[in-house]
Design an enzyme around this catalytic site. Structure first.
Site, PDB file in Angstrom:
ATOM      1  N   GLU A 161     150.019  96.122 131.613  1.00  0.00           N
ATOM      2  CA  GLU A 161     149.973  95.072 132.630  1.00  0.00           C
ATOM      3  C   GLU A 161     150.967  95.361 133.758  1.00  0.00           C
ATOM      4  O   GLU A 161     151.838  94.544 134.084  1.00  0.00           O
ATOM      5  CB  GLU A 161     150.236  93.701 132.009  1.00  0.00           C
ATOM      6  CG  GLU A 161     149.132  93.256 131.073  1.00  0.00           C
ATOM      7  CD  GLU A 161     149.329  91.849 130.527  1.00  0.00           C
ATOM      8  OE1 GLU A 161     148.345  91.250 130.077  1.00  0.00           O
ATOM      9  OE2 GLU A 161     150.477  91.356 130.532  1.00  0.00           O
ATOM     10  N   GLU A 318     142.494  92.843 126.559  1.00  0.00           N
ATOM     11  CA  GLU A 318     143.090  91.645 125.961  1.00  0.00           C
ATOM     12  C   GLU A 318     142.312  90.408 126.378  1.00  0.00           C
ATOM     13  O   GLU A 318     141.943  90.256 127.546  1.00  0.00           O
ATOM     14  CB  GLU A 318     144.536  91.438 126.422  1.00  0.00           C
ATOM     15  CG  GLU A 318     145.562  92.420 125.908  1.00  0.00           C
ATOM     16  CD  GLU A 318     146.962  92.043 126.377  1.00  0.00           C
ATOM     17  OE1 GLU A 318     147.201  90.841 126.652  1.00  0.00           O
ATOM     18  OE2 GLU A 318     147.809  92.938 126.477  1.00  0.00           O
TER      19      GLU A 318
END
EC number: 3.2.1.23
Length: 655
Positions: A161, A318
């Site tokens: 991320e 995710e």
């Protein structure tokens, strides 16, 4: 930049027929070794095929500067491999270990007020720190050398991320890198001064070293400086991605490399349209945000991710099995929502469906975040539901590898317009770029219209909707005119066409670069105060914004006028025919319901019709991959599909 049909792409390094992958982030270092065999057994029972490993493991892998401990990682990778579970191996560079901070506190980010951002969370590093980069690449080299040929490893997962918590760093390292970036962009100080309009407020620079990031100032910072700092900050993270990727490609040329984007909600700082070409396959993290358009936002983001991937399959790295831990109130998912969420991503191109995380943490900041194995263990509704999802995904192998089927309608989503339209010192600070785009998407779904959310103008769509296309360089203006001139149909909205790539106004009246194409002219904006509305004569109600439109081409058709307010009797929605094409303008925020009233005329003019029967429009979303049709129940009620039976609440039918 986005990928096109000719760009070669790679998928996971594994043998066998294509399949939909299924799994989660796996953090075995949080658990004693005796749990690991049970994890692998339970993964197999749930249908797990792949896990992302070692994402936050730097302190375990390298406990001291000159010491690497691979024994535990060797053991778990071998155990997973013996169980038939593949590994997406992270480079573990997301969060530096305490010893690195103790030795080199200069890698810590600095906020715009000059305060050091201390460790204790994650991503406590400067994207432009040469010290951090050197240590990170040393770790990457060690991992690639040890595991690059391991048969369990099917892909590399760079960092994690990128930019989620450290995108904007105002440190001295950032200042040096920002100056270098600016010199590369403008070449000369005269070029920079002209682009930034530095004669305003006596900001003219006479030396490159005078330039700093837009740190806390006495009043509004230079808007073009802010825009360039956003460009630079996205580029700095992309440069780190490329540095890790290039080393991995050098050492393990047969392994694909990706990183997980965050196309979701208001996550705007990273220009993923510019990043997409830098990975071997696109991966994304997405979490549902509460609100009346929560499910539509999921579909919007999955749709955009699929188009960032150029229509090719992508990896959902995710999402959540149930509640998250970072919202003010974290509500568990209702029955059916876990399956619907996962399969909506598949409908828009995902060939891998993964969760954060495999086993719900016992300690740490995310211990209340749901997982595939919750605190209650395998004897739980969540684990039974994830196991059922695993079986369903295994039955959909025919979908794997298929491409998203293009639609007739596109919503143009432009990162720089998102950035600039929400700057301060504007006609209103209430404007929300993503919300306007999402409203159009919801209205199209309500009418049963399939649309693509695209990061760049395409000529392959009959109708292109460009909400709040605020930043319009001359080249884009020409492309839009060409698109309409060749028979395309363009719809744009308030605050579009206003500035060029330097955030400088297109003079002569609004909407600037699009004024002649639309056949209208606006001398002054007319934003609305909170609570103010403007009624239109088509029965809709405008909020947030209105425009004082003067029609400059008698060929312009007025589709709706203002009925009340300061603009009463003036045009509110216009359309100008250009050959076989047209250019339309919507001058106020109408919300999904109002846009659903306006859209039929715009769709009819473009020759676009719904692929769904009337009784299903609005209740069901249609998505297509290859020859496969996904019918997604948008409601909490059963939907009668006729010969195909009943679509359960929050259900998905694939045929």
């Amino acid at each position: 930049m986005t990928t096109d049909d000719t760009t070669p792409r790679r998928w996971l390094r594994r043998a066998g027929a294509p399949r939909l992958e299924y799994g989660a982030d796996y953090n075995p270092e949080q658990w004693p070794r005796e749990v690991w065999p049970d994890d692998v057994r339970a993964m197999r029972a749930a249908g797990v095929t792949v896990v992302s490993l070692a994402i936050f493991s730097w302190a375990r892998i390298q406990p001291r500067p000159e010491v690497y401990d691979f024994a535990w990682l060797d053991e778990i990778i071998d155990l997973l491999h013996a169980g038939g579970i593949a590994v997406d191996l992270a480079t573990a560079t997301a969060s530096p270990p305490p010893w690195l901070i103790a030795r080199h506190p200069e890698i810590l980010p600095v906020d715009k007020r000059g305060n050091t951002v201390w460790p204790g969370g994650r991503q406590h590093w400067r994207p432009t720190s040469p010290v951090f980069r050197a240590h990170a690449l040393r770790l990457v080299r060690a991992l690639a050398t040890r595991y690059g040929k391991h048969p369990a490893v099917v892909a590399w997962h760079v960092n994690n991320e990128l930019g989620c918590h450290n995108v904007y760093d105002y440190s001295d390292d950032a200042a040096v890198a920002f100056r270098a970036w600016l010199r590369d962009r403008y070449r000369t100080l005269d070029g920079l001064n002209a682009a930034w309009g530095t004669d305003f407020w006596s900001q003219r620079y006479s030396d490159w070293d005078q330039i700093i990031p837009p740190r806390q100032a006495t009043t509004h910072p230079n808007p073009t400086q802010r825009l360039d700092f956003k460009r630079f900050s996205s580029d700095a993270l992309k440069e780190h991605l490329i540095a890790e990727r290039d080393l991995l490609h050098e050492l393990t040329p047969d392994l694909p490399v990706t990183t997980n984007f965050m196309v979701m909600g208001e996550m705007s700082p990273m220009n993923y349209a510019d990043w997409a070409a830098e990975v071997d396959f696109v991966a994304n993290d997405h979490y549902v945000l509460p609100g009346p358009q929560a499910r539509d936002e999921l579909s919007f983001s999955a749709n955009l991710t699929g188009n960032l991937a150029g229509g090719r399959p992508w990896f959902l790295m995710e999402h959540s099995t149930s509640a998250v831990n970072w919202q003010p109130v974290n509500v568990a998912k209702k029955p059916g929502e876990m399956h619907r969420d996962a399969l909506t991503h598949v409908a828009h191109g995902a060939d891998a469906v993964c969760f954060f995380q495999w086993r719900q943490s016992k300690a740490g900041a995310e211990k209340y975040h749901s997982a595939m194995v919750p605190h209650a263990g395998e004897d739980s509704a969540i684990f039974r539901t994830v196991s059922a999802l695993g079986r369903r995904l295994a039955s959909l192998s025919a979908v794997a590898g298929t491409r998203r089927a293009p639609a007739d309608v596109a919503i143009l989503f432009d990162w720089e317009s998102w950035w600039v339209s929400e700057h301060d010192s504007h006609p209103t600070d209430r404007l929300r770029y993503k919300q306007e785009a999402l409203d159009w998407y919801t209205a199209l779904l309500d009418l049963g219209i399939r649309a693509d959310v695209v990061p760049a103008l395409t000529t392959d769509h009959r109708l292109v909707i460009a909400p709040i296309l605020h930043v319009v360089p001359e080249e884009l203006a020409s492309d839009l005119k060409r698109y309409v001139g060749n028979g395309g149909h363009l719809v744009t909205t308030y605050f579009s066409g206003i500035v060029d790539e330097n955030d400088q106004i297109w003079l002569g009246g609004y909407p600037g670069a699009l004024r002649d194409l639309l056949g209208i002219r606006i001398e002054e904006f007319a934003p609305l105060l909170d609570g103010e509305t403007a009624e239109l004569d088509n029965g809709t109600t405008g909020t947030l914004w209105t425009d004082r439109i003067d029609v400059t081409d008698p060929a312009v058709e007025i589709l709706a006028r203002y009925k009340t307010g300061e603009q009463a009797e003036r045009a509110a929605i216009t359309r100008r025919a250009v050959g076989a094409g047209s250019a339309a303008y919507v001058s106020t925020r109408l919300g999904p319901d109002g846009l659903a009233t306006v859209l039929p005329a715009l769709l009819d003019g473009a020759g676009v019709t719904s692929e769904l029967p009337p009784e299903l429009r609005g209740r069901v979303e249609l998505a297509r991959r290859g020859e496969h049709r996904f019918l997604i129940n948008r409601t909490a009620e059963p939907v009668d599909l006729g010969p195909d039976g009943i679509l359960e609440p929050r259900g998905v039918l694939i045929r």
